[in-house]
Scaffold this motif. Structure first.
Motif, mmCIF file in Angstrom:
data_model
loop_
_atom_site.group_PDB
_atom_site.id
_atom_site.type_symbol
_atom_site.label_atom_id
_atom_site.label_comp_id
_atom_site.label_asym_id
_atom_site.label_seq_id
_atom_site.Cartn_x
_atom_site.Cartn_y
_atom_site.Cartn_z
ATOM 1 N N ARG A 146 0.829 -1.221 0.101
ATOM 2 C CA ARG A 146 -0.019 -0.198 -0.145
ATOM 3 C C ARG A 146 0.806 1.198 0.024
ATOM 4 N NH1 ARG A 146 -3.304 2.476 5.295
ATOM 5 N NH2 ARG A 146 -4.743 3.951 4.164
ATOM 6 N N ASP A 147 2.041 1.568 0.882
ATOM 7 C CA ASP A 147 2.550 2.724 0.920
ATOM 8 C C ASP A 147 3.313 3.013 -0.271
ATOM 9 O OD1 ASP A 147 1.551 2.712 3.548
ATOM 10 O OD2 ASP A 147 3.701 2.080 4.562
ATOM 11 N N SER B 268 -5.074 -9.831 -0.180
ATOM 12 C CA SER B 268 -3.958 -9.940 0.958
ATOM 13 C C SER B 268 -3.131 -8.945 1.386
ATOM 14 C CB SER B 268 -3.167 -10.976 0.070
ATOM 15 O OG SER B 268 -2.535 -10.277 -1.172
ATOM 16 N N GLY B 269 -3.472 -7.700 0.611
ATOM 17 C CA GLY B 269 -2.740 -6.492 0.816
ATOM 18 C C GLY B 269 -1.460 -6.438 0.170
ATOM 19 N N ARG B 270 -1.293 -7.178 -0.912
ATOM 20 C CA ARG B 270 -0.117 -7.226 -1.633
ATOM 21 C C ARG B 270 -0.407 -7.641 -3.024
ATOM 22 N NH1 ARG B 270 3.212 -11.647 2.333
ATOM 23 N NH2 ARG B 270 3.272 -10.487 4.193
ATOM 24 N N ILE B 271 0.250 -6.806 -3.846
ATOM 25 C CA ILE B 271 -0.166 -6.766 -5.340
ATOM 26 C C ILE B 271 0.950 -7.662 -5.935
ATOM 27 C CG2 ILE B 271 -0.812 -5.616 -7.299
ATOM 28 C CD1 ILE B 271 -2.303 -3.539 -5.969
ATOM 29 N N THR B 272 0.886 -8.483 -6.722
ATOM 30 C CA THR B 272 1.991 -9.091 -7.345
ATOM 31 C C THR B 272 1.916 -8.695 -8.800
ATOM 32 O OG1 THR B 272 0.573 -11.003 -7.962
ATOM 33 C CG2 THR B 272 1.713 -11.173 -5.909
ATOM 34 N N SER B 273 3.326 -8.960 -9.342
ATOM 35 C CA SER B 273 3.226 -8.484 -10.651
ATOM 36 C C SER B 273 2.366 -9.334 -11.838
ATOM 37 C CB SER B 273 4.775 -8.893 -11.296
ATOM 38 O OG SER B 273 5.100 -10.267 -11.108
ATOM 39 N N ARG B 274 1.911 -10.415 -11.437
ATOM 40 C CA ARG B 274 1.090 -11.159 -12.081
ATOM 41 C C ARG B 274 -0.299 -10.626 -12.008
ATOM 42 N NH1 ARG B 274 -2.252 -15.660 -10.904
ATOM 43 N NH2 ARG B 274 -2.643 -17.062 -12.860
ATOM 44 N N PRO C 293 -9.807 -5.013 3.455
ATOM 45 C CA PRO C 293 -8.223 -4.409 2.698
ATOM 46 C C PRO C 293 -7.200 -4.364 3.871
ATOM 47 C CG PRO C 293 -9.499 -2.463 3.210
ATOM 48 C CD PRO C 293 -10.391 -3.743 3.531
ATOM 49 N N PHE C 294 -5.955 -5.173 3.156
ATOM 50 C CA PHE C 294 -4.847 -5.176 3.935
ATOM 51 C C PHE C 294 -4.581 -5.737 5.412
ATOM 52 C CE2 PHE C 294 -5.868 -0.631 2.297
ATOM 53 C CZ PHE C 294 -5.550 -0.735 1.330
ATOM 54 N N GLU C 295 -5.635 -6.456 5.657
ATOM 55 C CA GLU C 295 -5.694 -7.357 6.727
ATOM 56 C C GLU C 295 -4.859 -8.506 6.592
ATOM 57 O OE1 GLU C 295 -9.377 -8.830 8.043
ATOM 58 O OE2 GLU C 295 -9.784 -10.030 6.256
ATOM 59 N N GLY C 296 -4.576 -9.149 5.478
ATOM 60 C CA GLY C 296 -3.768 -10.126 5.093
ATOM 61 C C GLY C 296 -2.254 -9.766 4.994
#
Length: 465
Positions: free
Chosen positions: A12-13, A59-65, A143-146
């Motif tokens: 997020r940051d 998950s709070g994480r965006i991957t390149s895929r 959002p972001f809790e994972g």
């Protein structure tokens, strides 16, 4: 947009520097330059909407895929080229931010930036059942809790949740954050509530109604939710639709692979894109379900042919216009109050001036009614008598050489002393003429009062002419 060197995902940051540059350079956001608080809220809204659409596993994480599968990069390019920020309805529209934030602000009565269960029950004119509100707090994706702390930065659940990309379910660590909804949590809820046709919305509500967590929605679970709806429809005076009739209608629309239960994939079929939310509305949103039952086919056709790509875009446009009209009405009412206040102040000022004039008139009354020559009108009635008395009595022949003209400049005290002196000097000379002396004294007294009245008229009263 760069990820942290030691990370394999975007948190997020990582988006904040990009949004900060957008706020400072984009002409459509120039009006926010002096409002730092709203800049922060706008940035949080944009980032949360990005995670809502791109990070489908919440998950709070965006991957390149995930980025390659999404429209994120094309929207970034569009917002750089488009001067009107509201035309970029994906993520960046200020009107959409305004609708989301105002809805949150309307429910957050204590202004602690937290939505409680009681607050959420008021959403949409109390359209949601208490059963689904409880499930939103207990089981809905957030959002972001994972993610870990670097993926948070503001959400209450940012530091909790399971590790890994597919996390985000409930758990003991999240019990505290599940007691309320933060602004980011509310964005997830509202986007899902007002547009049940997208994939994340379907997964959001499926997680809420799947009470036993077996990834299957069976008849028992649906019946328990619909029982609350039946009671509410009865209380509101609407026609009651039996559960069996409702379920048969929904099954005909969805056409699941297994009639014994429903799975997420049943709702995501191509032919279900416009009707997937109907079952969810039937289970927990009484207002929307009644509208669905009473829908006009002509209006439904118009809806499918309008300019909006999604139900959320349509809702946001309508609600923004509503909020804008309410704001204009409040401004007009405030302006009317200002005008009324100014009119009242002017009336108060006029009343004060009138009171002053009335006081002046009262002073004039106290001094007597005078004509233009400053002579008392009451004394004018005795002018003829006074004139005859003056002619019969000559003060110049009296001792003390008091002249008639001199009496006009004497005050009351000196005039009385003079009259007493005159009367004393001529007592012996006029012992045989008592009647004449009495007439002369009366004449002098009338003459003196006439002159005292004239002297008083020279003291111009306040406000007089």
């Amino acid at each position: 947009l760069l990820k942290q060197p030691n990370k394999e995902y975007i948190a997020r940051d990582d988006f904040f520097p990009y949004i900060k540059e957008l706020l400072s350079d984009h002409p459509g956001l120039e009006f926010l330059s002096n409002h730092a608080e709203f800049q922060d809220k706008y940035a949080v809204t944009v980032i949360t909407r990005i995670f809502y659409s791109v990070n489908l596993c919440h998950s709070g994480r965006i991957t390149s895929r995930q980025i390659r599968k999404s429209n994120l990069l094309s929207v970034f390019q569009q917002v750089d080229e488009e001067e009107d920020i509201n035309k970029v309805t994906k993520y960046f529209s200020y009107e959409h931010f305004y609708v989301l934030y105002c809805r949150f602000w309307e429910l957050d009565h204590d202004r602690d930036y937290r939505i409680t269960r009681e607050d959420l029950l008021k959403y949409g004119e109390h359209s949601l059942s208490h059963m689904i509100v409880d499930r939103i707090f207990d089981a809905a994706p957030r959002p972001f809790e994972g993610g870990t702390t670097d993926a948070g930065g503001g959400g209450a659940g940012a530091t909790t949740g399971a590790d890994g990309e597919g996390g985000g379910g409930g758990g003991a660590k999240q019990s505290t954050s599940r007691d309320y909804l933060t602004y980011e949590d509310f964005i997830f809820f509202m986007l899902s509530e007002e547009d049940k046709a997208n994939e994340f919305s379907v997964r959001y509500w499926f997680a809420c109604v799947d009470v036993d967590g077996d990834d299957k929605l069976n008849n028992m679970e649906m019946r328990s939710f619909y029982a609350v709806q039946l009671h509410r429809m009865q209380c509101m005076g609407h026609e009651v639709v039996p559960f069996e009739d409702m379920l048969c209608q929904m099954m005909d629309m969805i056409k699941p692979a297994n009639t014994e239960h429903l799975v997420v994939e049943d709702f995501l079929q191509t032919h279900c894109s416009q009707v997937s939310g109907a079952l969810f509305d039937a289970l927990f949103n009484v207002n929307k379900y009644v509208m669905f039952e009473q829908r006009d086919p002509f209006l439904e056709r118009q809806k499918r042919e309008d300019e909006f790509d999604t139900d959320w875009d349509r809702f946001a446009c309508i609600d923004y216009n509503r909020l804008a009209m309410e704001e204009e009405q409040r401004e007009e009412e405030a302006l009317e109050v200002d005008w009324v206040t100014m009119d009242e102040e002017e009336e108060d000022g006029d009343n004060i001036e009138e009171d002053d004039d009335d006081d002046d008139d009262g002073d004039n009354d106290n001094y007597g009614n005078y004509d233009n020559d400053g002579i008392n009108d009451d004394d004018n009635n005795n002018d003829d008598d006074n004139q005859s008395l003056r002619q019969s009595t000559s003060l110049t022949s009296l001792s003390g050489a008091v002249v008639e003209d001199d009496i006009s400049v004497l005050d009351d005290e000196h005039l009385l002393i003079a009259l007493l002196a005159i009367h004393g000097d001529h007592d012996d000379d006029n012992e045989n003429n008592d009647n004449d002396d009495e007439d002369a004294k009366n004449a002098n007294t009338h003459n003196a009062h006439a002159n005292v009245g004239a002297g008083a008229s020279d003291r111009q009263p306040r406000g007089g002419k």
